[in-house]
Scaffold this active site. Structure first.
Site, PDB file in Angstrom:
ATOM      1  N   LYS A   1      25.825 -29.986  68.625  1.00  0.00           N
ATOM      2  CA  LYS A   1      25.371 -30.725  67.436  1.00  0.00           C
ATOM      3  C   LYS A   1      24.116 -31.543  67.689  1.00  0.00           C
ATOM      4  O   LYS A   1      23.419 -31.918  66.756  1.00  0.00           O
ATOM      5  CB  LYS A   1      26.501 -31.598  66.865  1.00  0.00           C
ATOM      6  CG  LYS A   1      27.154 -32.554  67.855  1.00  0.00           C
ATOM      7  CD  LYS A   1      28.223 -33.377  67.163  1.00  0.00           C
ATOM      8  CE  LYS A   1      29.603 -33.231  67.735  1.00  0.00           C
ATOM      9  NZ  LYS A   1      29.769 -33.567  69.159  1.00  0.00           N
TER      10      LYS A   1
ATOM     11  N   LYS B   1      25.510 -23.278  74.969  1.00  0.00           N
ATOM     12  CA  LYS B   1      26.502 -23.421  73.903  1.00  0.00           C
ATOM     13  C   LYS B   1      25.883 -24.086  72.675  1.00  0.00           C
ATOM     14  O   LYS B   1      24.913 -24.839  72.807  1.00  0.00           O
ATOM     15  CB  LYS B   1      27.723 -24.174  74.405  1.00  0.00           C
ATOM     16  CG  LYS B   1      27.667 -25.670  74.304  1.00  0.00           C
ATOM     17  CD  LYS B   1      28.997 -26.263  74.713  1.00  0.00           C
ATOM     18  CE  LYS B   1      28.894 -27.758  74.812  1.00  0.00           C
ATOM     19  NZ  LYS B   1      29.395 -28.493  73.681  1.00  0.00           N
TER      20      LYS B   1
ATOM     21  N   LYS C   1      22.518 -32.290  80.521  1.00  0.00           N
ATOM     22  CA  LYS C   1      22.104 -33.318  79.548  1.00  0.00           C
ATOM     23  C   LYS C   1      21.010 -34.196  80.125  1.00  0.00           C
ATOM     24  O   LYS C   1      20.086 -34.588  79.424  1.00  0.00           O
ATOM     25  CB  LYS C   1      23.295 -34.171  79.125  1.00  0.00           C
ATOM     26  CG  LYS C   1      24.227 -33.376  78.247  1.00  0.00           C
ATOM     27  CD  LYS C   1      25.001 -34.200  77.273  1.00  0.00           C
ATOM     28  CE  LYS C   1      25.587 -33.219  76.312  1.00  0.00           C
ATOM     29  NZ  LYS C   1      26.383 -33.398  75.340  1.00  0.00           N
TER      30      LYS C   1
HETATM   31  N1  AQP Z   1      29.757 -24.464  71.048  1.00  0.00           N
HETATM   32  C1  AQP Z   1      31.035 -24.772  71.191  1.00  0.00           C
HETATM   33  N2  AQP Z   1      31.961 -23.802  71.220  1.00  0.00           N
HETATM   34  C2  AQP Z   1      33.262 -24.092  71.343  1.00  0.00           C
HETATM   35  N3  AQP Z   1      33.746 -25.341  71.439  1.00  0.00           N
HETATM   36  C3  AQP Z   1      32.866 -26.338  71.411  1.00  0.00           C
HETATM   37  N4  AQP Z   1      33.002 -27.665  71.486  1.00  0.00           N
HETATM   38  C4  AQP Z   1      31.791 -28.251  71.397  1.00  0.00           C
HETATM   39  N5  AQP Z   1      30.832 -27.318  71.266  1.00  0.00           N
HETATM   40  C5  AQP Z   1      31.465 -26.121  71.280  1.00  0.00           C
HETATM   41  C6  AQP Z   1      34.287 -28.327  71.626  1.00  0.00           C
HETATM   42  O1  AQP Z   1      34.377 -29.296  70.591  1.00  0.00           O
HETATM   43  C7  AQP Z   1      35.163 -30.389  71.063  1.00  0.00           C
HETATM   44  C8  AQP Z   1      34.464 -31.670  70.716  1.00  0.00           C
HETATM   45  O2  AQP Z   1      33.233 -31.706  71.375  1.00  0.00           O
HETATM   46  P1  AQP Z   1      32.464 -33.061  71.560  1.00  0.00           P
HETATM   47  O3  AQP Z   1      31.775 -33.401  70.330  1.00  0.00           O
HETATM   48  O4  AQP Z   1      33.393 -34.103  72.037  1.00  0.00           O
HETATM   49  O5  AQP Z   1      31.503 -32.792  72.776  1.00  0.00           O
HETATM   50  P2  AQP Z   1      30.537 -31.615  73.134  1.00  0.00           P
HETATM   51  O6  AQP Z   1      31.308 -30.499  73.761  1.00  0.00           O
HETATM   52  O7  AQP Z   1      29.431 -32.184  73.957  1.00  0.00           O
HETATM   53  O8  AQP Z   1      30.000 -31.139  71.727  1.00  0.00           O
HETATM   54  P3  AQP Z   1      28.520 -30.909  71.278  1.00  0.00           P
HETATM   55  O9  AQP Z   1      28.571 -30.360  69.898  1.00  0.00           O
HETATM   56  O10 AQP Z   1      27.796 -30.108  72.308  1.00  0.00           O
HETATM   57  O11 AQP Z   1      27.964 -32.392  71.196  1.00  0.00           O
HETATM   58  P4  AQP Z   1      26.660 -33.012  71.826  1.00  0.00           P
HETATM   59  O12 AQP Z   1      25.533 -32.133  71.410  1.00  0.00           O
HETATM   60  O13 AQP Z   1      26.551 -34.392  71.285  1.00  0.00           O
HETATM   61  O14 AQP Z   1      26.883 -33.036  73.311  1.00  0.00           O
HETATM   62  C9  AQP Z   1      35.375 -30.184  72.571  1.00  0.00           C
HETATM   63  O15 AQP Z   1      36.694 -29.724  72.779  1.00  0.00           O
HETATM   64  C10 AQP Z   1      34.369 -29.127  72.910  1.00  0.00           C
HETATM   65  O16 AQP Z   1      34.826 -28.301  73.991  1.00  0.00           O
END
Ligand code: AQP
Length: 328
Positions: free
Chosen positions: A199, A196, A113
């Site tokens: 969002k 991965k 990040k």
């Molecule tokens: N691509 C993914 N595949 C499977 N699981 C995922 N999770 C996130 N992306 C994937 C799981 O969703 C839960 C909530 O995630 P989060 O929003 O708390 O944080 P994150 O993992 O950082 O999600 P994003 O979408 O990637 O958000 P941003 O872009 O803001 O950092 C967690 O259990 C995560 O494992």
């Protein structure tokens, strides 16, 4: 009774990665006998990257509504908002003194990040993210944390911090373990199957739960693939393996069955069918969502009740912690 705690950041609109890797599983977990579930909107985590304040507020409610839409039942699970329970910020500060900069510097999510966000994005809060996450879980004596593979390193650090605290001050924290589903644990970006789906990434890389059927179809048609035109799940075919995983999750069919149904399809036909399938499933969810989201008063009542249930446990743990380390 087994206690499960997990959160989701309102840092963007939820993707099918969040849905398949976390939200859908949370809903399923509620039906496991002997489990007590705590799900929270991790808005303190969200501000470790730049957020628009009014969008952040809106998305907090959006995500509560999505959780209910996908089947998280406020009568079975505690749904709460992290920032509304000050114990989360307090425990983070305390646990900061049980982890080293070296340990935090090894976290790949911080490296990824901060690389993406440049120097001005290398915030202390982002670096400290895993400590807040450890606090989120340890406050509630969670037994299990259902997460995607991307979070396993953070759960390991949480266990290290808890053990270190217990060694110094006597048994205080339960040592939690990560649980993840083997199939849907990691949904990859549609642009780059080595990353991965996230969002906060670029628009074509993800499918949002709120995307229109047209957009969903377009995104899958544009999804990056290799050039051998053979629909197969294999280590050297990460893009197709990802699309097959998504297909399998949305259809409920095993990957092998989808492979054989599509052995003569070619990528164009396969991606169109996948897009149509996901669009159909998400359109049905979106109809339920718009009803649930339109009743803000009900959403606020759910949050208020969840917060007060969570706060009882969290505040008790903070009192114990303070006492153990000599804080009045
Ligand atoms: N691509 C993914 N595949 C499977 N699981 C995922 N999770 C996130 N992306 C994937 C799981 O969703 C839960 C909530 O995630 P989060 O929003 O708390 O944080 P994150 O993992 O950082 O999600 P994003 O979408 O990637 O958000 P941003 O872009 O803001 O950092 C967690 O259990 C995560 O494992």
């Amino acid at each position: 009774m087994k206690r499960i705690v997990s959160g989701i950041k309102p840092s963007g609109d939820p993707t099918i990665g969040n849905y398949l890797g976390a939200m859908k599983r949370w809903a399923d977990n509620q039906h496991i006998e002997g489990c007590e579930n705590f799900f929270f909107i991790a808005n303190l985590h969200a501000i470790t990257t730049k957020q628009d304040p009014s969008l952040l507020k809106k998305r907090t409610l959006d995500i509560v509504a999505w959780l209910i839409t996908v089947g998280v039942d406020p009568n079975r699970s505690v749904i709460f908002v992290q920032s509304m329970i000050p114990a989360h910020s307090e425990i983070c500060w305390i646990l900061n003194n049980y982890v080293t900069m070296g340990e935090l510097g090894k976290m790949t999510q911080y490296k990824d990040k901060s690389l993406k966000s440049g120097k001005e994005g290398q915030l202390a809060g982002l670096f400290d993210y895993p400590v807040l996450m450890a606090g989120d879980v340890l406050l509630y004596d969670a037994d299990e944390i259902p997460v995607g593979f991307d979070q396993v390193q953070h759960v390991e650090l949480c266990r290290t911090i808890a053990q270190r605290f217990n060694n110094q001050h006597g048994d205080t924290f339960k040592i939690p373990k990560a649980t993840f589903s083997k199939t849907s644990a990691k949904i990859m970006s549609l642009n780059n199957a080595t990353e991965k789906m996230s969002k906060s990434d670029v628009k074509d890389s993800y499918v949002l739960l709120e995307d229109s059927a047209d957009d969903i179809l377009k995104k899958f048609k544009k999804a990056v693939t290799d050039s051998d035109n053979k629909v197969a799940f294999a280590n050297d075919k990460p893009e197709l393996s990802n699309l097959l995983t998504i297909y399998s999750e949305f259809s409920g069919k095993p990957v092998s069955e989808i492979e054989s149904e599509h052995k003569d399809s070619g990528y164009g036909k396969f991606k169109t069918e996948l897009g149509e399938l996901v669009a159909e499933k998400l359109t049905a969810l979106q109809n339920t969502y718009s009803d649930i989201r339109s009743n803000e008063e009900r959403l606020m009542n759910i949050i208020t009740e969840g917060n007060s249930n969570a706060a009882v446990i969290a505040n008790e743990k903070i009192s114990v912690l303070k006492d153990k380390i000599g804080l009045l």
